[in-house]
Design an enzyme around this catalytic site. Sequence first.
Site: not given
Length: 517
Positions: A60, A87-88, A175, A177, A234, A373
Amino acid sequence: MRIGEGYSAVAIINFGGQYAHLISRRLRELGVYTEIIHYYEASPEKIRKLGAGAVVLSGGPRSVLEPNAPRIGSWILELGVPVLGICYGHQLLALLIGGRVERGPGEYGRTWVRVLRPSDPLFRGWGSEEETWMSHGDYVAFVPDNAEVLAVSRDTGYIAAFRLRDRPIYGVQFHPEVAHTPKGRLLLDNFVSLVAKLQKNWKPENIVDELVREIRAKVPPGEKVLVAVSGGIDSTTTALLVKRAIGDRLVAVFVNHGLLREGEAEEVLSLLRSLGIEPVYIDASKVFLKRLRGIKDCEEKRKIIGKTFIEIFEDVARSDPSIKWLAQGTTYPDVIESGAVPGADRIKSHHNVGGLPERLGLKVLEPLRYFYKDEVRRIAISLGVPREYAYRHPFPGPGLAVRIIGEVTDEKLRIARRASRIVEEVLRKAGLYDRVWQAFAVVGDDKWVGVKGDSRVDGYIVTIRIVESEDGMTADWSRIPYEVLAEISWRISSEIPEVTMVTYAVTSKPPSTIEPC
């Protein structure tokens, strides 16, 4: 039945971090279903209702030391499922267990960490020192005796990872990710497989029947659903889901706003018909282009296009009183960038998010609202969409209007349309089209002096934008071989008389967006 029921699930509590949805994508790629819950909506009941077998606390932008910083209660420690704070989230967990967080010079970018407990299941496969990516000012300075430090930053000594001794609650300062943490995906896989022991059984294409049942349950017999099909993956996937759910009560409308790519109207009609959808085709190109005349502001162009679409859909809806629903191909990035998520900044307006149902007096269906997507593409293929079409590059709803800087004129529209076609043709020839996320040409009002036919001419500057991305939320410019760029430049400047200069955009998202406006 809720979406994702029957699959291993992870709840992601979002504290406003820019990577919350990247965490979600990474975990879905591992084969577990995820849902993002904003911190102020999080509760043990909500997480249990989801059936989550694990919880991740996101990063965050705020400091945990601020008086009104985003918080959740200590109930997260007693939930009875594994927890990973990033992290946060790492710092917040430290505070909740009685640790201490302090402000410091911080760590940004590449950061090496020393793994002190490589035997811990979270760090299975990690070496004694590994490269990670960090972005933080505050840091965890101390954890109490009921916690164990698993890793520290090599250069600062900051606590890079810890866990509670008596339960699987972890915090990591880096992080995992992001791609810049090379073994980050392995850590997330360890958390899912070894710590939480979840079955990796989630595949988006396996949820088609659930999506169809949900649409069928919402739309009563006798009511019709209006779907605006643009030819993009989409809206096409949305139309196919509605068609499968309610059959001929689908009213698919394809509006040609005159801002399509070269040959696109014919391609879209052919595709839809091959998939069993006979759309209502409306050529409104003259209306759109007339209303855009003299308009230079990007956001104003988007609003005009959105408003004109609404008026057309209003006419269609009024023509058939049984039309009670509007189905939209809204995806996660659409929701985020339009500011529909509380606390998110509106980056740009999307004509398919918000506003339409209220204006039209129709109820809304958004079956793809929680998909990315790449997941939509997999769902599309399972519904019969040809792979080469499913993996076409995304195209903005406002069309070439957002790839023309300044006023949309016939001349600039012709240049943007032809130049973009050339970019795609050259990339396909080089075998690079499927390796990039988007590739197109942009034209504005700037001119560059050139020489053509031994004469001095003031021609347009065309900028080529080619980016690589996974979901459009972040992107990097593509390192296209020089010879490919040279061919693109040569063809555009040779085949389009009004162009005297071709440039290449080399800025990532962020700080730039992918589309110019």
